[in-house]
Design an enzyme around this catalytic site. Structure first.
Site, PDB file in Angstrom:
ATOM      1  N   HIS A  65       0.505  -0.771   0.296  1.00 40.69           N
ATOM      2  CA  HIS A  65      -0.038   0.113   0.176  1.00 40.69           C
ATOM      3  C   HIS A  65       0.761   1.351   0.466  1.00 40.69           C
ATOM      4  O   HIS A  65      -0.003   2.443  -0.461  1.00 40.69           O
ATOM      5  CB  HIS A  65      -0.731   0.086   1.323  1.00 40.69           C
ATOM      6  N   ASP A 110       0.097  -6.851   2.079  1.00 39.69           N
ATOM      7  CA  ASP A 110       0.598  -6.305   1.832  1.00 39.69           C
ATOM      8  C   ASP A 110       2.282  -6.480   2.080  1.00 39.69           C
ATOM      9  O   ASP A 110       2.357  -5.844   2.561  1.00 39.69           O
ATOM     10  CB  ASP A 110      -0.135  -5.207   2.883  1.00 39.69           C
ATOM     11  N   SER A 203       4.089   3.390   7.983  1.00 37.66           N
ATOM     12  CA  SER A 203       4.005   2.398   7.099  1.00 37.66           C
ATOM     13  C   SER A 203       5.268   1.452   6.291  1.00 37.66           C
ATOM     14  O   SER A 203       5.983   2.236   5.541  1.00 37.66           O
ATOM     15  CB  SER A 203       2.975   2.630   6.172  1.00 37.66           C
TER      16      SER A 203
END
Length: 260
Positions: A65, A110, A203
């Protein structure tokens, strides 16, 4: 809500330069300048948005992502307002995700590998991190790091990466907090009482256990670091064959089944 961090991150990304998919490390401390040599800084024309991990001279591991059209990768960064002599910048030569369509915007698996456009020179501030040799043990103390928010839901970003030590928890702890989540290829990590967590801006960064990358910061609850709401991480060990195959040039290697 299971995906609320990612959604909140995307919203913040529209509003602030340093806004990435997750906030900064919550409840942690400034990382030592030389303990995050594998941590890379992903940014584009809008500013910083994710972290990643250097695996060798030409490959970086991050979250799917975190994919953008105009990614730049900065290595050897500690304080984002300081230019270091051994700092290096690369762009992707190739980006690879698990999905058969190479659609790196899906959240199912992910994980993303970035092949750099030229080889990286290791230095005082730049070095690779090892892939895991074994699965992480329940209760293991691991370290997560990044330039994400220091406070949540208030927005406070650091100039230097922060670190925090958290525990590998049973996947059922995260399933209780986020009932819609699958246990496939994921790690649950945090502290049950809250107060320590990865968050927006972190992230794609590493969860490090015994000097090996065991997890990739993926998602979790928002605000971050809440009671009984740990973070969710991509379990790197489950992707070892795919990662090593891609790096070795095996274009036919496949990821674990994404049938959740």
């Amino acid at each position: 809500m299971a995906l609320i961090r990612v959604l909140a991150s995307l919203l913040i990304l529209q509003l602030s330069y340093a806004v990435t998919p997750f906030d900064r490390i919550i409840g942690g401390f400034e990382c030592n300048e030389y303990e995050h040599r594998s941590l890379v800084h992903l940014y584009n024309s809008s500013g910083f948005f994710c972290s990643g991990t250097l695996l060798n001279h030409e490959w970086v591991l991050t979250a799917a992502h975190c994919n953008r059209d105009d990614i730049q990768i900065k290595l050897g960064v500690h304080n984002v307002s300081v230019n270091y002599e051994d700092e290096q910048i690369r762009v992707p030569k190739e980006k690879l995700c698990c999905h058969s369509t190479n659609n790196c915007t899906q959240l199912g698996q992910d994980i993303m590998l970035i092949r750099l456009n030229s080889s990286v020179n290791y230095s005082e501030h730049i070095a690779p991190l090892s892939l895991p040799s074994n699965r992480p043990s329940m209760g293991s103390v691991c370290r997560v790091m990044g330039w994400g928010l220091l406070t949540s839901p208030e927005v406070t970003f650091p100039k230097v990466p922060h670190c925090v030590d958290i525990n590998i928890l049973h996947i059922q702890v995260c399933q209780a907090a986020y009932p819609s989540m699958s246990e496939n290829y994921l790690l649950c990590a945090g502290v049950l009482e809250g107060g320590k967590d990865s968050c927006k801006g972190d992230s794609g960064g590493p969860l490090i256990c015994n000097r090996e990358i065991q997890g990739i910061v993926s998602w979790g609850g928002f605000p971050c670091a809440q009671l009984l709401e740990p973070g969710v991480y991509t379990k790197v060990f489950d992707y070892i064959d795919w990662i090593e195959g891609i790096i070795a040039g095996n274009t036919s290697v496949t990821c674990p089944s994404d049938n959740f």
